[in-house]
Design an enzyme around this catalytic site. Structure first.
Site, PDB file in Angstrom:
ATOM      1  N   VAL A  81       0.806  -1.225   0.000  1.00  0.00           N
ATOM      2  CA  VAL A  81       0.000   0.000   0.000  1.00  0.00           C
ATOM      3  C   VAL A  81       0.837   1.272   0.000  1.00  0.00           C
ATOM      4  CG1 VAL A  81      -2.010  -1.128   1.036  1.00  0.00           C
ATOM      5  CG2 VAL A  81      -0.345   0.035   2.515  1.00  0.00           C
ATOM      6  N   ASN A 107      -6.786  -1.603   6.107  1.00  0.00           N
ATOM      7  CA  ASN A 107      -6.323  -2.196   7.357  1.00  0.00           C
ATOM      8  C   ASN A 107      -4.806  -2.342   7.447  1.00  0.00           C
ATOM      9  OD1 ASN A 107      -6.859  -3.855   9.884  1.00  0.00           O
ATOM     10  ND2 ASN A 107      -5.769  -5.341   8.608  1.00  0.00           N
ATOM     11  N   SER A 159      -6.863   2.970  15.767  1.00  0.00           N
ATOM     12  CA  SER A 159      -6.251   2.516  17.010  1.00  0.00           C
ATOM     13  C   SER A 159      -6.562   3.486  18.132  1.00  0.00           C
ATOM     14  CB  SER A 159      -4.729   2.434  16.822  1.00  0.00           C
ATOM     15  OG  SER A 159      -4.072   2.238  18.052  1.00  0.00           O
ATOM     16  N   TYR A 172       3.126   6.560  14.678  1.00  0.00           N
ATOM     17  CA  TYR A 172       1.974   5.686  14.491  1.00  0.00           C
ATOM     18  C   TYR A 172       0.690   6.400  14.949  1.00  0.00           C
ATOM     19  CZ  TYR A 172      -1.117   1.651  15.220  1.00  0.00           C
ATOM     20  OH  TYR A 172      -2.177   0.770  15.192  1.00  0.00           O
ATOM     21  N   ALA A 174       0.116   9.578  15.191  1.00  0.00           N
ATOM     22  CA  ALA A 174      -0.202  10.680  14.280  1.00  0.00           C
ATOM     23  C   ALA A 174      -0.916  10.167  13.033  1.00  0.00           C
ATOM     24  CB  ALA A 174       1.066  11.422  13.887  1.00  0.00           C
ATOM     25  N   LYS A 176      -2.732   7.405  12.749  1.00  0.00           N
ATOM     26  CA  LYS A 176      -4.070   6.910  13.114  1.00  0.00           C
ATOM     27  C   LYS A 176      -5.001   8.083  13.421  1.00  0.00           C
ATOM     28  CE  LYS A 176      -3.300   2.660  12.303  1.00  0.00           C
ATOM     29  NZ  LYS A 176      -4.047   1.951  11.274  1.00  0.00           N
TER      30      LYS A 176
END
Length: 181
Positions: A81, A107, A159, A172, A174, A176
């Site tokens: 991705v 996901n 999350s 991570y 930031a 989400k």
């Protein structure tokens, strides 16, 4: 559903019939293991045609074989991705294989756990490109395919780290937070 089952969703209360997805096409990025594979299993057991994707070809083949062994109509498309072209190919491959896409579940995700002041540029880019940019491009290309059919659903996993400070998960969190917006 965390154990890969979805028996509670297949009840006698009529919800499966009302909210059924039998025959729908569900594409899930990051679905060769973990949450993505559990979601694929559940949707497949509810009658959906499932497209798995991952950048890890070996894991992807294993997940495809496992779901097919359960009688689930499944296809696997290798996709990283972080690549705009791979996201586009994932959606076009889904439509080529099943004729449509009804649900896109963004996901695929990654993290690097370390103090914020020690992130290297490449680590930052990998997390942002996977967790935010990858979601955007999968959503963009699936939306374009869904417009042609009159609609569909796009789901983005997130999350608790998006709104709760967790040591070592600055980048991570930031990404989400961006997904939630």
């Amino acid at each position: 559903m965390s154990d890969g089952t979805c028996d509670s969703a297949i009840g006698e209360d009529g919800y499966q019939e009302i909210f059924g997805i039998d025959g729908k096409v569900v594409c899930i990025s990051g679905s060769s293991r973990g949450l993505g594979k559990s979601l694929a299993t559940c949707f497949g057991r509810l009658g959906a045609k499932v497209v798995l994707s991952s950048h890890n070809s070996e894991e992807l083949a294993g997940a495809e074989a496992e779901l097919a062994g359960q009688g689930i109509e499944v296809a696997a498309i290798r996709s990283d991705v972080r690549s705009h072209q791979d996201c586009k190919a994932l959606i076009s491959g889904t439509v080529d294989r099943f004729g449509q896409i009804d649900v896109m579940i963004c996901n695929a995700g990654t993290d690097v756990i370390k103090p914020a002041h020690s992130f290297e540029e490449a680590e930052w880019d990998e997390i942002v490109d996977t967790n935010l940019r990858g979601y955007y491009y999968c959503a963009k290309f699936s939306a374009q395919a869904m417009f042609d059919r009159g609609g569909g659903s796009i789901i983005m996993t997130s999350s608790v780290a998006s709104s709760l400070g967790i040591p070592g998960l600055t980048v991570y969190a930031a990404t989400k937070g961006g997904v939630n917006q």
